[in-house]
Design an enzyme around this catalytic site. Structure first.
Site, PDB file in Angstrom:
ATOM      1  N   CYS A   2      44.338  34.119  45.004  1.00 31.56           N
ATOM      2  CA  CYS A   2      44.450  33.982  46.440  1.00 31.56           C
ATOM      3  C   CYS A   2      44.009  32.587  46.874  1.00 31.56           C
ATOM      4  CB  CYS A   2      43.626  34.998  47.236  1.00 31.56           C
ATOM      5  SG  CYS A   2      44.061  36.695  46.894  1.00 31.56           S
ATOM      6  N   ARG A  27      47.602  29.727  43.116  1.00 33.72           N
ATOM      7  CA  ARG A  27      46.497  30.687  43.045  1.00 33.72           C
ATOM      8  C   ARG A  27      46.954  32.132  43.214  1.00 33.72           C
ATOM      9  NH1 ARG A  27      41.754  28.075  43.535  1.00 33.72           N
ATOM     10  NH2 ARG A  27      40.689  30.018  43.968  1.00 33.72           N
ATOM     11  N   TRP A  82      47.160  37.083  45.694  1.00 30.13           N
ATOM     12  CA  TRP A  82      47.328  37.649  44.355  1.00 30.13           C
ATOM     13  C   TRP A  82      46.672  39.027  44.455  1.00 30.13           C
ATOM     14  CZ3 TRP A  82      44.328  39.482  40.262  1.00 30.13           C
ATOM     15  CH2 TRP A  82      44.966  39.550  39.021  1.00 30.13           C
ATOM     16  N   ASN A 108      39.589  35.504  49.855  1.00 37.56           N
ATOM     17  CA  ASN A 108      39.866  35.402  48.424  1.00 37.56           C
ATOM     18  C   ASN A 108      38.689  36.039  47.701  1.00 37.56           C
ATOM     19  OD1 ASN A 108      40.344  34.567  45.760  1.00 37.56           O
ATOM     20  ND2 ASN A 108      39.422  32.556  46.117  1.00 37.56           N
ATOM     21  N   GLY A 109      38.978  37.023  46.834  1.00 35.51           N
ATOM     22  CA  GLY A 109      37.897  37.654  46.076  1.00 35.51           C
ATOM     23  C   GLY A 109      38.009  39.166  46.148  1.00 35.51           C
ATOM     24  N   GLU A 494      47.660  29.088  20.751  1.00 34.46           N
ATOM     25  CA  GLU A 494      47.938  28.506  22.062  1.00 34.46           C
ATOM     26  C   GLU A 494      49.452  28.387  22.285  1.00 34.46           C
ATOM     27  OE1 GLU A 494      46.529  28.165  24.701  1.00 34.46           O
ATOM     28  OE2 GLU A 494      47.654  26.646  25.797  1.00 34.46           O
ATOM     29  N   LYS A 498      51.468  30.050  25.420  1.00 39.12           N
ATOM     30  CA  LYS A 498      52.324  29.281  26.344  1.00 39.12           C
ATOM     31  C   LYS A 498      53.685  29.936  26.449  1.00 39.12           C
ATOM     32  CE  LYS A 498      50.171  27.494  28.059  1.00 39.12           C
ATOM     33  NZ  LYS A 498      48.791  27.260  28.100  1.00 39.12           N
ATOM     34  N   GLU A 501      53.582  33.309  28.406  1.00 36.40           N
ATOM     35  CA  GLU A 501      53.276  33.265  29.838  1.00 36.40           C
ATOM     36  C   GLU A 501      54.372  32.616  30.663  1.00 36.40           C
ATOM     37  OE1 GLU A 501      49.720  31.115  31.110  1.00 36.40           O
ATOM     38  OE2 GLU A 501      49.870  29.886  29.337  1.00 36.40           O
ATOM     39  N   HIS A 517      50.259  40.964   5.489  1.00 38.25           N
ATOM     40  CA  HIS A 517      49.412  42.156   5.550  1.00 38.25           C
ATOM     41  C   HIS A 517      49.794  43.052   6.720  1.00 38.25           C
ATOM     42  CE1 HIS A 517      46.975  40.632   2.302  1.00 38.25           C
ATOM     43  NE2 HIS A 517      46.940  39.466   2.908  1.00 38.25           N
ATOM     44  N   LYS A 618      46.373  30.690  38.799  1.00 43.41           N
ATOM     45  CA  LYS A 618      45.774  29.573  38.065  1.00 43.41           C
ATOM     46  C   LYS A 618      44.284  29.769  37.824  1.00 43.41           C
ATOM     47  CE  LYS A 618      45.885  25.332  36.409  1.00 43.41           C
ATOM     48  NZ  LYS A 618      46.433  25.243  35.041  1.00 43.41           N
TER      49      LYS A 618
HETATM   50  C1  F6R Z   1      46.908  29.805  30.304  1.00 46.64           C
HETATM   51  C2  F6R Z   1      45.851  29.638  31.260  1.00 46.64           C
HETATM   52  C3  F6R Z   1      44.758  30.651  31.268  1.00 46.64           C
HETATM   53  C4  F6R Z   1      43.413  29.948  31.499  1.00 46.64           C
HETATM   54  C5  F6R Z   1      42.291  30.973  31.649  1.00 46.64           C
HETATM   55  C6  F6R Z   1      40.947  30.316  31.814  1.00 46.64           C
HETATM   56  O1  F6R Z   1      47.833  28.775  30.394  1.00 46.64           O
HETATM   57  O2  F6R Z   1      45.844  28.728  32.024  1.00 46.64           O
HETATM   58  O3  F6R Z   1      44.727  31.387  30.096  1.00 46.64           O
HETATM   59  O4  F6R Z   1      43.163  29.110  30.418  1.00 46.64           O
HETATM   60  O5  F6R Z   1      42.548  31.782  32.767  1.00 46.64           O
HETATM   61  O6  F6R Z   1      40.926  29.464  32.920  1.00 46.64           O
HETATM   62  P1  F6R Z   1      39.845  28.336  33.072  1.00 46.64           P
HETATM   63  O7  F6R Z   1      40.027  27.375  31.958  1.00 46.64           O
HETATM   64  O8  F6R Z   1      40.116  27.735  34.409  1.00 46.64           O
HETATM   65  O9  F6R Z   1      38.511  29.006  32.991  1.00 46.64           O
END
Ligand code: F6R
Length: 623
Positions: A2, A27, A82, A108-109, A494, A498, A501, A517, A618
């Site tokens: 949010c 967000r 969100w 937000n929260g 990673e 990527k 997502e 395995h 984010k």
């Molecule tokens: C994936 C991504 C998330 C963040 C995770 C932690 O691309 O961005 O997996 O890495 O939510 O976020 P931070 O680093 O802001 O604590």
């Protein structure tokens, strides 16, 4: 999760609110809304009233709904959601109103005690119209406003004391047509003022066009924004205070796409600069020593460290896994990497000689913040590694190391990941230097190779044809496997994250030795299941080649990320993406770049919104 915005000033509020919401859309983006105080003719005399417009969907849908609607007024709040409580719908979209329709709240929260509060408010006669936790706040302010004889600031202060959970709030009252009251607890909020007014938002990009001098308030502090640009600050007891002001170094241009089709590609392309900035000034060529002036630990304390915990979530967790390999390898300190949400509910073995490194791009992630608190309570020294100066984690940890990625807007983390890995690499070398396990010339040699990394990434970015071809060949797949060994395996974790997502293509990463395995059963010869193999120069390269043979024998379509000059791989793989040679410990930094591009190309091919993937946000400020 949010985004909230607030504006009061001499000009119309709506343009700022909508621009701010667009900048905060990373967000959350399942519904959006605004509330503005405007003047209404009621029985002849104009009277201030609230105009509220809310829509399910992205900010663009709200903007469409607003075109042709008269929403005039110089004081207002906005929200992009969100969903946590209640489905994404117009009814659940913020701002939420009290019974009188004169108080509006953007939040937000999560309000943890909202059911208890709601039951009481219903008993007192309040009528609720949404399924959200937020609506209780509007009714509570209404209740307290009556009890404080129309003192809005005091009503909000009393309300805040009744709330538990996380919140950043912007509150508007039609009876106070040029002020917005804002507050926060465990959720981010930034404030600023400019010649013509005062503004607040969940994150700096929403403010940056008006001001680069930003204020962060502490938990449960209150701020009253006035239309003439003044901001009054009060602590939870109602005592006024003067806050610190931080100057933001990055500019508005850096928060814009700058000609790129999406932020993800822009941010991937910025990585050479990010690495240059992250390593700049860290090594003194004259004395051949690495510098970490931010670290307050004495030589003795560094020598005494008996264990390091790295705590983080998602991509930051993957950076931590790479950090573990490097720190253990060079500095010979045992490192445990824990997902923050598990760490806090586990029973970590922490002593005064335990160092905790908490990694968070945003510095706001609720689970990581809780892990930091737990570690500090247990007596550990906590280092926060973050991208956001002044963020919550910087206030909780004893030591802060800033990565130099600058603002990252695409929901999928790319440049911040590379910056985290680069900084952890330097930290590993530094610990080894301080514990006398690597000599100056050894570190100089490795650092010299790190100086080559930006140029090597520019080289990868200059010709992406092989990556695009491989991506095109895989975009119809339903599952993809990633395999590697050592830091190559972590690079794959990673890479797979990527891909899933941004493209919604199911992807899993495995240590290549593990695949027979169990996971090898996923390879479907008829479908030509894609297997992305990171097979750069390493001590285990020959083992990787054998693993690739095993995959090929079962009908996999192999996409290899290999070192330039490796002729053998061409005979085995269907697609080869070559990257410049680096030593193994630095290979995650170069090998991650084609994997980021691979994920993005597949997402674009599949018509996905690369910057705002479904269901994600984010920064994850709720548990
Ligand atoms: C994936 C991504 C998330 C963040 C995770 C932690 O691309 O961005 O997996 O890495 O939510 O976020 P931070 O680093 O802001 O604590």
């Amino acid at each position: 999760m949010c985004g909230i915005v607030a504006f009061t000033g001499a000009t119309e509020a709506l343009p700022f609110l909508l621009d701010g919401l667009k900048r905060l859309e990373y967000r959350g983006y399942d519904s959006a809304g605004v509330a503005v105080v405007h003047s209404e003719a009621q029985g002849g005399a104009p009277k201030a009233a609230l105009k509220v417009v809310r829509r399910q969907g992205k900010v663009a849908t709200l903007i469409e709904a607003l075109s042709g609607t008269e929403v005039a007024g110089t004081c207002g709040i906005g929200h992009t959601r969100w969903a946590t409580h209640g489905v994404p719908s117009e009814q659940n979209a913020h701002p939420h109103l009290d019974c009188s329709g004169r108080i509006a709240v953007a939040h937000n929260g999560i309000i943890e005690n909202y059911t208890h509060l709601k039951d009481r408010l219903v008993e007192q006669g309040h009528c609720f119209t949404s399924q959200t936790d937020t609506e209780v706040i509007a009714h509570l302010v209404e209740q307290n406003y009556g009890e404080t004889e129309g003192d809005l600031t005091e009503a909000v202060r009393v309300t805040v004391a009744q709330l538990s959970g996380s919140f950043a709030l912007a509150i508007l009252h039609a009876g106070h047509p040029d002020i917005v009251v804002v507050t926060r607890n465990d959720s981010p909020l930034v404030l600023g003022s400019f010649e013509d007014g005062a503004i607040a938002a969940s994150d700096t990009p929403a403010l940056i066009e008006k001001t680069r001098d930003i204020v962060y308030i502490r938990d449960r502090d209150l701020a009253v924004l006035h239309g003439d640009g003044r901001i009054e600050y009060f602590d939870p007891a109602g005592e006024p205070f003067v806050p610190n002001v931080y100057h933001v170094e990055w500019s508005l241009e850096q928060a814009e796409k700058g000609g790129y089709p999406d932020f993800m590609l822009k941010e991937i392309s910025e990585q050479p600069r990010v690495i240059r900035d992250t390593i700049a000034d860290r090594f003194d060529d004259r004395t051949r020593t690495l510098r970490f002036p931010e670290l307050p630990l004495t030589d003795e304390e560094l020598a005494d460290i008996d264990r390091i915990y790295i705590v983080a979530c998602g991509t930051s967790y993957h950076a931590g896994l790479i950090g573990k390999e490097l720190i253990e390898n060079w500095a010979r300190i045992p490192v445990e990497v824990e997902v923050a949400s598990e760490f806090r509910y586990g029973n970590p073995i922490i002593s005064a000689d335990t160092l905790v490194i908490a990694i968070s791009q945003s510095g706001e992630t609720a689970d990581t913040l809780e892990a930091v608190r737990l570690a500090r309570q247990a007596g550990a020294h906590v280092i926060a590694l973050t991208n956001v100066v002044g963020s919550r984690i910087t206030q909780e940890a004893q030591t802060v190391l800033n990565i130099k990625a600058n603002i990252e807007i695409a929901v999928a983390a790319t440049k911040s990941f590379l910056a985290q890995v680069t900084l952890l690499t330097l930290l590993g070398l530094y610990f080894a230097q301080e514990r006398l396990l690597l000599t100056g010339p050894q570190i100089q040699e490795i650092f010299g190779e790190m100086r080559q990394l930006p140029g090597q990434i520019e080289h990868i970015l200059a010709d992406t044809a092989a990556i695009e071809r491989a991506a095109k060949a895989c975009c119809e797949a339903t599952t993809a496997l990633f395999i590697g060994r050592g830091v190559g395996a972590t690079t794959c974790y990673e890479g797979a994250l990527k891909l899933k997502e941004v493209s919604y293509l199911h992807a899993e990463a495995f240590s290549a030795g593990e695949i027979k395995h169990g996971p090898i059963a996923l390879i479907d010869a008829a479908a030509g299941t894609p297997v992305v193999a990171v097979v750069t120069q390493s001590a285990t390269r020959d083992k990787m080649l054998a693993n690739i043979e095993e995959m090929k024998a079962r009908g996999a379509r192999v996409i290899a990320v290999a070192t330039e000059g490796d002729g053998r791989i061409e005979k085995l793989a269907d697609h080869v993406i070559y990257i410049p040679p680096t030593r193994e410990c630095l290979s995650p930094i170069t090998a991650s770049v084609p994997l980021q591009l691979f994920a993005r190309y597949i997402a674009v091919e599949r018509g996905c919104d690369v910057d705002q993937p479904r269901n994600l946000a984010k920064s994850v400020t709720v548990e």
